[in-house]
Design a protein around this motif. Structure first.
Motif: not given
Lengths: 140, 438
Positions: B326-327, B332, B357, B361, B363, B377, B381, B383
Motif C-alpha cells: 500500500q502506497v 512515493s 495506491v 501517492a 508510484l 488506484i 494517485a 502511477v
C-alpha cells in the motif's frame, strides 16, 4: 672521338634490321591482342559481377520488405516486377510467398532476373518466416 | 585484370553469403515454430526438444541448408543457434528467446474485471521504445468484463498531456528529466469468450460503436473464442533466492540497525526482510539520514505499507512481497531499471496480496507489476509504469478510481525471469537478442 664516316672503311651502322623491326612489331601485336583480350574478359567479368551484385541487393531488399511485418501483413505487399529505381529497369523480380501446409511458417522466395550478354541470368533467395502465436493472440 | 576477375568471384561469394544468411534466418524461424507449438505441423519435435535439426532449403540453382541447435540459456531463456550453409558460404545466427505467457502481451491485463472511471481518473496506455510491433501487443485484456463505470471514462485521451520520467533504456541525457508523452493512439481491447464491455453503474452491455459514440478513443476489440490464458505462475523460491543473494543493502541494514538499536538488522547481509525489518528500514530512511535508496531484488515475507511522506527507491531491482503493498497518501515508491536490469519485474505481490495506491501517492515502476489480488488506484494517485500490469483477482482485477495511470508497454516484460507458464497453456516466443556469430 671517332669520325662518323672514315674513307676506306666500311661503316657498321648502329640500329635494327628490317627483320628485327618486323619481329618486334609482330611480338607487340601478339602481346597487344593478348592484353586487350584479357582486358576485355576482365571488363566482362566486372560487368557480370556488377550485374550480380545489383541483383543480389535487389533480392535482399525485396525479402526484407516482404518480411518486415512480424505478423505477416507485409507478405502480400503489392510489389511490381520492376524495381522502383529506374537505374535498375533491366531487372525483374518475382516474388512467391506461400504457407507451409499445416504450419504457421511461410516460405518467402524472391528471384531477380535480368539479361546480360544476351543470356538470361537470375539470382534467388529464400527464407522462412514464422507468424507467432502472439499475432494470433492479439489480432486474430 | 586480376582485380576484375576477382570481382566476379566476390559477387558469387556475396550471393552465397546472402543466401546463407537467409537460410540461417529460416532456421531461427523454424525453431520458433518448434518452440511455440509442438504438434501443430506434425513434423516438429516436442517443445522440450534440444538436439540439432537440419533441413534443406533450395534457392534457385543453389542448394542451401539450415541446421538449428536449441539449448537452455540463462534466466530461463532458450538459445537458438542456426547455421545457414550455401555452396561453401556459411552464416551463423544466435537468438535468445523467452517463452512467455500471452497474458504478458497486454499492457494492462485483468484476469477478471477491469474497471475504469471518468474524470479525474485518466488512463494512458502507449508503447515504450522503438521496435514494438504495431500488432504484437494489446492495450487492455480482460477475462470477464471491461467496465467503464462512468460514461466519461478517459482512456488515451489526447487532450490530456502527461509528463513522465525516463524509462530503462532512455538516453543518459534524458535521465531525470520529464518527457511529454507522444499523442496516444486508439485503444485495442482483448476480451475472453463470454467477456463483455459495459458502461455505467448498472453494467449495461455496449459494443464498440456505442463506446466510440461515448467518446472512448477505441480502435477495436479482439474477441477470443476461448477464455484468456492463465496468468503466469510466479516462482517464489526464485525471487527469495535472488534477494537472499543480494548483499547490496547490507550497509543500509547496518546503519539502520545501529540507528534503531536493532542488532539483528545491523548484522543482516541479505535483502530478504520480514515485514518488521522492512518497516525498520523505512523508519530509518524517513529520518533522512541516508538517501532513500535500496538496490537489487528486495523480498518481504509479508506486506509493505508506505505511509504519508515516506519515500522509497529501489534501483536495478524489484519489490517482491508476500502481502499487500500500500502506497498511502503522499508517499512515493519508485523502482527503476537500467538496460542491464530491464527484464526484472518491478513489483510482484504474492499470496493474496493487493496493490493499493491512494490519494496523492506516487508510484513509478519499471518492469512487470503483478498482484495476486486487485490493483487499486485511488483518487489523486499518480502511477507510471514502463512494463505491463497484471491483476490476477478473480473478482475485481484492476481499478482506476480517480488516479492518473500511465502504462508504457515494454515488450521486455516477456523476458521476465521467474515466471512459469502453466502446463498446457500456450506460449509466445519472444526474441530478446539477435546475434551474428562469426
Amino acid at each position: 672521338m671517332r669520325p662518323l664516316d672514315t674513307p676506306g672503311v666500311s661503316p657498321r651502322r648502329a640500329g635494327m634490321t628490317i627483320m628485327e623491326v618486323l619481329i618486334a612489331t609482330m611480338l607487340l601485336g601478339v602481346l597487344s591482342v593478348v592484353v586487350f583480350t584479357a582486358f576485355g574478359i576482365g571488363l566482362r567479368s566486372a560487368a557480370l559481377a556488377s550485374g550480380m551484385n545489383v541483383a543480389t541487393s535487389l533480392a535482399e531488399e525485396t525479402v526484407a520488405r516482404l518480411v518486415a511485418s512480424p505478423c505477416g501483413s507485409s507478405f502480400t505487399l503489392p510489389l511490381s516486377p520492376e524495381p522502383e529505381d529506374e537505374r535498375y529497369a533491366r531487372y525483374r523480380r518475382e516474388v512467391a510467398v506461400s504457407q507451409i501446409p499445416g504450419t504457421h511458417l511461410w516460405e518467402v522466395r524472391v528471384t531477380v532476373s535480368w539479361t546480360q550478354e544476351r543470356q538470361a541470368r537470375s539470382v534467388a533467395l529464400a527464407t522462412l518466416r514464422y507468424v507467432s502465436e502472439a499475432c494470433r493472440f492479439v489480432a486474430p | 585484370m586480376w582485380f576484375m576477375h576477382q570481382q566476379q568471384t566476390r559477387a558469387g561469394l556475396r550471393l552465397r553469403t546472402a543466401a546463407a544468411a537467409a537460410a540461417a534466418e529460416a532456421g531461427v524461424h523454424r525453431a520458433l515454430a518448434i518452440l511455440e507449438s509442438a504438434a501443430r505441423d506434425g513434423r516438429a519435435p516436442e517443445r522440450g526438444w534440444r538436439p540439432a535439426y537440419s533441413e534443406p532449403l533450395k534457392m534457385g540453382a543453389l542448394e542451401g541448408r539450415y541446421t538449428i541447435a536449441i539449448a537452455d540459456g540463462p534466466g530461463g531463456a532458450v538459445m537458438i543457434t542456426s547455421t545457414g550453409e550455401v555452396d561453401g558460404a556459411r552464416r551463423r545466427l544466435r537468438a535468445q528467446v523467452h517463452l512467455a505467457s500471452p497474458a504478458l502481451l497486454a499492457a494492462l491485463h485483468g484476469a477478471s474485471l477491469v474497471r475504469l472511471e471518468g474524470a479525474p481518473a485518466s488512463t494512458m496506455i502507449l508503447p515504450y521504445g522503438t521496435g514494438v510491433g504495431a500488432r504484437t501487443w494489446i492495450h487492455i485484456g480482460a477475462g470477464r468484463e471491461l467496465w467503464f463505470a462512468t460514461t466519461d471514462a478517459a482512456i488515451n485521451d489526447p487532450a490530456r498531456p502527461v509528463e513522465v520520467g525516463p524509462g530503462p533504456v532512455d538516453a543518459p541525457d534524458r535521465q531525470g528529466s520529464p518527457t511529454r508523452l507522444q499523442r496516444p493512439g486508439p485503444v485495442r481491447i482483448l476480451l475472453a469468450r463470454d467477456a463483455h464491455l459495459t458502461v455505467g453503474q448498472d453494467h449495461q452491455r455496449v459494443d464498440v460503436q456505442q463506446l466510440r459514440a461515448l467518446g472512448v478513443h477505441l480502435d477495436g476489440v479482439v474477441l477470443r473464442a476461448e477464455p484468456l490464458p492463465h496468468l503466469p505462475e510466479v516462482d517464489q523460491a526464485f525471487y527469495r533466492a535472488l534477494a537472499s543473494a543480494n548483499a547490496s543493502n547490507a550497509r543500509l541494514n547496518q546503519t539502520a540497525g545501529e540507528y534503531l538499536s536493532d542488532d539483528d538488522l545491523a548484522r543482516k547481509q541479505d535483502s530478504l526482510y520480514s515485514p518488521r525489518e522492512f518497516s525498520q528500514v523505512q523508519v530509518y530512511l524517513q529520518a533522512g539520514l541516508a538517501p532513500p535508496r535500496l538496490r537489487g531484488v528486495i523480498y518481504v515475507a509479508g506486506g509493505v505499507v508506505l505511509l504519508g511522506g515516506q519515500r522509497v527507491e529501489i534501483a536495478d531491482g524489484a519489490l517482491v512481497t508476500e502481502g499487500t503493498v500500500q502506497v498511502s497518501e503522499g508517499a512515493s515508491l519508485e523502482i527503476s531499471h537500467s538496460v542491464a536490469s530491464r527484464a526484472l519485474p518491478g513489483i510482484v505481490v504474492l499470496r493474496a496480496g493487493a496493490l493499493i495506491v491512494t490519494g496523492e501517492a506516487r508510484l513509478r515502476v519499471h518492469g512487470l507489476v503483478y498482484a495476486s489480488r486487485v490493483i487499486d488506484i485511488r483518487q489523486g494517485a499518480f502511477v507510471e509504469i514502463v512494463g505491463s500490469v497484471l491483476g490476477n483477482d478473480e473478482g475485481l482485477s484492476f481499478r482506476n478510481a480517480g488516479g492518473t495511470v500511465v502504462i508504457r508497454y515494454d515488450p521486455a516484460v516477456l523476458g521476465t525471469p521467474g515466471l512459469r507458464v502453466p502446463d498446457g497453456d500456450p506460449v509466445v516466443a519472444w526474441v530478446a537478442v539477435w546475434e551474428d556469430l562469426p
